[in-house]
Motif scaffolding. Structure first.
Motif, mmCIF file in Angstrom:
data_model
loop_
_atom_site.group_PDB
_atom_site.id
_atom_site.type_symbol
_atom_site.label_atom_id
_atom_site.label_comp_id
_atom_site.label_asym_id
_atom_site.label_seq_id
_atom_site.Cartn_x
_atom_site.Cartn_y
_atom_site.Cartn_z
ATOM 1 N N GLN A 55 4.131 0.989 11.585
ATOM 2 C CA GLN A 55 4.810 2.468 11.389
ATOM 3 C C GLN A 55 4.013 3.405 11.621
ATOM 4 O O GLN A 55 4.106 4.598 12.139
ATOM 5 C CB GLN A 55 5.209 2.612 9.785
ATOM 6 N N PHE A 56 2.450 3.430 11.477
ATOM 7 C CA PHE A 56 1.814 4.327 11.817
ATOM 8 C C PHE A 56 1.476 4.679 13.116
ATOM 9 O O PHE A 56 1.444 5.862 13.754
ATOM 10 C CB PHE A 56 -0.032 4.185 11.331
ATOM 11 N N ALA B 191 1.063 -8.398 -11.544
ATOM 12 C CA ALA B 191 -0.030 -9.029 -10.953
ATOM 13 C C ALA B 191 -1.181 -7.978 -10.907
ATOM 14 O O ALA B 191 -0.672 -6.703 -10.850
ATOM 15 C CB ALA B 191 0.180 -9.272 -9.564
ATOM 16 N N VAL B 192 -2.190 -7.796 -10.576
ATOM 17 C CA VAL B 192 -3.298 -6.954 -10.423
ATOM 18 C C VAL B 192 -3.105 -6.394 -9.155
ATOM 19 O O VAL B 192 -3.639 -5.237 -8.653
ATOM 20 C CB VAL B 192 -4.766 -7.286 -10.905
ATOM 21 N N SER B 193 -2.917 -7.297 -8.090
ATOM 22 C CA SER B 193 -2.699 -7.106 -6.626
ATOM 23 C C SER B 193 -1.165 -6.566 -6.519
ATOM 24 O O SER B 193 -0.331 -6.881 -7.285
ATOM 25 C CB SER B 193 -3.121 -8.166 -5.625
ATOM 26 N N GLY B 194 -1.204 -5.995 -5.333
ATOM 27 C CA GLY B 194 0.294 -5.348 -5.058
ATOM 28 C C GLY B 194 0.579 -4.155 -5.375
ATOM 29 O O GLY B 194 0.184 -3.755 -6.437
ATOM 30 N N ARG B 195 1.729 -3.536 -4.682
ATOM 31 C CA ARG B 195 2.084 -2.045 -4.937
ATOM 32 C C ARG B 195 2.841 -2.235 -6.399
ATOM 33 O O ARG B 195 3.415 -3.154 -6.695
ATOM 34 C CB ARG B 195 2.937 -1.624 -3.948
ATOM 35 N N THR C 15 -0.152 -1.691 0.484
ATOM 36 C CA THR C 15 -0.810 -0.304 0.192
ATOM 37 C C THR C 15 -1.544 0.009 1.487
ATOM 38 O O THR C 15 -1.732 -0.937 2.131
ATOM 39 C CB THR C 15 -1.432 0.077 -1.097
ATOM 40 N N PHE C 16 -2.204 1.376 1.544
ATOM 41 C CA PHE C 16 -2.910 1.530 2.500
ATOM 42 C C PHE C 16 -4.239 2.532 2.133
ATOM 43 O O PHE C 16 -3.769 3.412 1.279
ATOM 44 C CB PHE C 16 -2.150 2.471 3.847
ATOM 45 N N TRP C 17 -5.120 2.236 2.615
ATOM 46 C CA TRP C 17 -6.630 2.751 2.250
ATOM 47 C C TRP C 17 -7.127 3.494 3.416
ATOM 48 O O TRP C 17 -6.858 3.283 4.565
ATOM 49 C CB TRP C 17 -7.267 1.619 1.444
ATOM 50 N N TYR D 200 -4.972 5.755 0.407
ATOM 51 C CA TYR D 200 -4.481 6.706 1.206
ATOM 52 C C TYR D 200 -2.994 6.868 0.903
ATOM 53 O O TYR D 200 -2.396 7.938 0.766
ATOM 54 C CB TYR D 200 -4.515 6.126 2.801
ATOM 55 N N ARG D 201 -2.169 5.762 0.779
ATOM 56 C CA ARG D 201 -0.623 5.803 0.727
ATOM 57 C C ARG D 201 -0.007 4.575 0.072
ATOM 58 O O ARG D 201 -0.577 3.503 0.193
ATOM 59 C CB ARG D 201 0.173 5.944 2.071
ATOM 60 N N ASN D 202 0.843 4.561 -0.766
ATOM 61 C CA ASN D 202 1.332 3.490 -1.478
ATOM 62 C C ASN D 202 2.929 3.674 -1.396
ATOM 63 O O ASN D 202 3.758 3.052 -2.226
ATOM 64 C CB ASN D 202 0.967 3.392 -2.964
ATOM 65 N N ASP D 203 3.353 4.268 -0.231
ATOM 66 C CA ASP D 203 4.844 4.525 -0.188
ATOM 67 C C ASP D 203 5.374 3.996 1.258
ATOM 68 O O ASP D 203 6.447 4.319 1.418
ATOM 69 C CB ASP D 203 5.094 6.036 -0.532
ATOM 70 N N VAL D 204 4.309 3.284 1.762
ATOM 71 C CA VAL D 204 4.882 2.818 3.096
ATOM 72 C C VAL D 204 5.866 1.520 3.053
ATOM 73 O O VAL D 204 5.007 0.555 2.429
ATOM 74 C CB VAL D 204 3.726 2.600 4.027
ATOM 75 N N PRO D 205 7.070 1.484 3.365
ATOM 76 C CA PRO D 205 7.595 0.137 3.290
ATOM 77 C C PRO D 205 7.284 -0.986 3.669
ATOM 78 O O PRO D 205 6.502 -0.823 5.060
ATOM 79 C CB PRO D 205 9.037 0.583 4.035
ATOM 80 N N SER D 206 7.266 -2.113 3.190
ATOM 81 C CA SER D 206 6.589 -3.516 3.877
ATOM 82 C C SER D 206 7.513 -4.529 3.525
ATOM 83 O O SER D 206 7.944 -4.608 2.242
ATOM 84 C CB SER D 206 5.130 -3.737 3.371
#
Length: 410
Positions: free
Chosen positions: A179-180, A364-368, A389-391, A401-407
């Motif tokens: 997407q980027f 879980a501790v991982s994941g959005r 997410t993205f860092w 950086y962002r936690n709103d990019v659809p995956s």
């Protein structure tokens, strides 16, 4: 996409164990003479269950493998301290130095000598491909915790029924990252990768996902792992007129690439693969990595993630896994295995595999925030939709950086 099947109970054992672990001190002692799990999938007898971990604890990939080991250790501590299980878990770790041959030998030793009930696979795809047949042919379950090559989960493989992948695979990462590139509308996109299974399978994923989105990769260059000079590759891409780079190499190699880009004064946008979460990348690249974007599984807006980071930092220090990705995936893997062990009444083999199919971690501790981990999706891969997410790097430090990019699960 959170699983809503009533046949798979959603568990929050991680939250319970993490809270208990923070409240207690010391780890319940493991019995030195108790028997571990049976390699043929039998039940664990005695008070101790042995779980194996095979990963790089030395060498260039140690900044992936050591945080993973620490994530496993922290999960074991929290589980044993909480008394949630009817058994004590003992972690048996072996350093494979990211070498496929050594990894297969380590697997053989774990099956024949250590009598582990399950194996937690390490961060390098090549070694996992080498050790998985040894593990599954012996009737032992393997949970792949960090390695991402698409081919690690193969329904055509004889060991598929006993193989599970906790992390997202390369195509999942690339599917979100594309997407980027679409948003920027680059005229020329190039790629660089190491020659490992991770790098080359990553290139295959990039080419396939880009083609599905109407994008072309103008030029691709490769390099050996643990490279000391990537000047030829950087100059080749610059001279080809690349406007952006997809960097799919392990941490220290990616750092050498970014430092070279900086040294020649090339102003080019770089977006990377998930291996850039390594401490080794940050320590070598420093602020030469500033502005680089890469996928992660850490959401700093998520309560369970923040609790985990606090507990991990207290135990191992802030610099042990500064992006928290590999330790978090390891922690969740041990928690999923613990739920599977309870569901199988502490039997290994197919009974454990069947029980894992019923496990869901909603916190879980991982994941959005809002995502889940579940093997009940039907393909032995745990991450739900919107896991990513993205860092980025800011002033030589990791930052979300962002936690709103659809995956979306591929």
């Amino acid at each position: 996409m959170k699983s809503s099947s009533n046949s798979r109970p959603a568990v929050t054992a991680m939250t319970v164990a993490l809270a208990a672990g923070l409240a207690l001190t010391g780890c319940a002692p493991a019995s030195s003479n108790a028997e571990g799990g049976s390699g043929g999938g039998g039940s664990a007898s005695g008070d101790t269950i042995k779980v194996g971990y095979i990963g790089p604890l030395t060498g260039g990939s140690a900044s992936l493998g050591v945080p993973a080991q620490h994530g496993f250790e922290l999960a074991v501590k929290h589980l044993n301290d909480s008394g949630e299980l009817d058994r004590t878990i003992e972690l048996v770790s072996v350093d494979d130095e990211a070498d496929p041959t050594k990894s297969a030998a380590a697997a053989q030793r774990m099956i024949t000598e250590d009598d582990v009930i399950a194996v937690l696979g390490g961060p390098n795809s090549g070694p996992v491909l080498a050790n998985n047949p040894v593990i599954t042919e012996a009737g032992v379950v393997q949970l792949i915790t960090i390695a991402q090559a698409d081919g690690l989960i193969d329904p055509e493989s004889p060991g598929y029924d006993l193989t599970f992948q906790v992390t997202e695979n390369n195509t999942y990462n690339v599917g979100a990252t594309v997407q980027f590139f679409l948003d920027a509308d680059y005229a020329s996109i190039c790629a660089v990768a190491d020659t490992t299974e991770y790098g080359q399978s990553g290139i295959a994923s990039i080419e396939a996902v880009f083609a599905d989105n109407g994008l072309d990769v103008t030029q691709t260059v490769s390099h050996e792992v643990n490279a000391t000079d990537l000047t030829p590759q950087v100059l080749s891409l610059r001279d080809a007129g690349c406007e952006s780079i997809y960097l799919f190499s392990y941490g220290q190699d990616a750092a050498v690439f970014m430092k070279t880009v900086n040294q020649i004064g090339w102003d080019v946008d770089v977006i990377g693969g998930r291996a850039l979460n390594q401490a080794a990348f940050l320590s070598i690249a420093g602020d030469a990595g500033d502005g680089l974007i890469f996928p992660s599984v850490i959401d700093l807006d998520k309560a369970s993630t923040k609790d985990f980071i606090d507990a991990y930092t207290e135990e191992y220090g802030a610099d042990d896994d500064p992006a928290h990705t590999f330790s978090a995936l390891a922690y969740d893997s041990m928690m999923m295995l613990a739920e599977g062990l309870k569901g199988s009444d502490y039997e290994g083999g197919q009974a454990l595999a069947d029980a894992l199919g019923e496990v869901t971690l909603d916190d879980a501790v991982s994941g959005r925030d809002g995502s889940s981990l579940s093997f009940g999706f039907g393909d032995h891969r745990a991450p739900s939709d919107d896991f990513q997410t993205f860092w980025t790097i800011e002033d030589g430090e990791f930052a979300m950086y962002r936690n709103d990019v659809p995956s979306t699960r591929p």
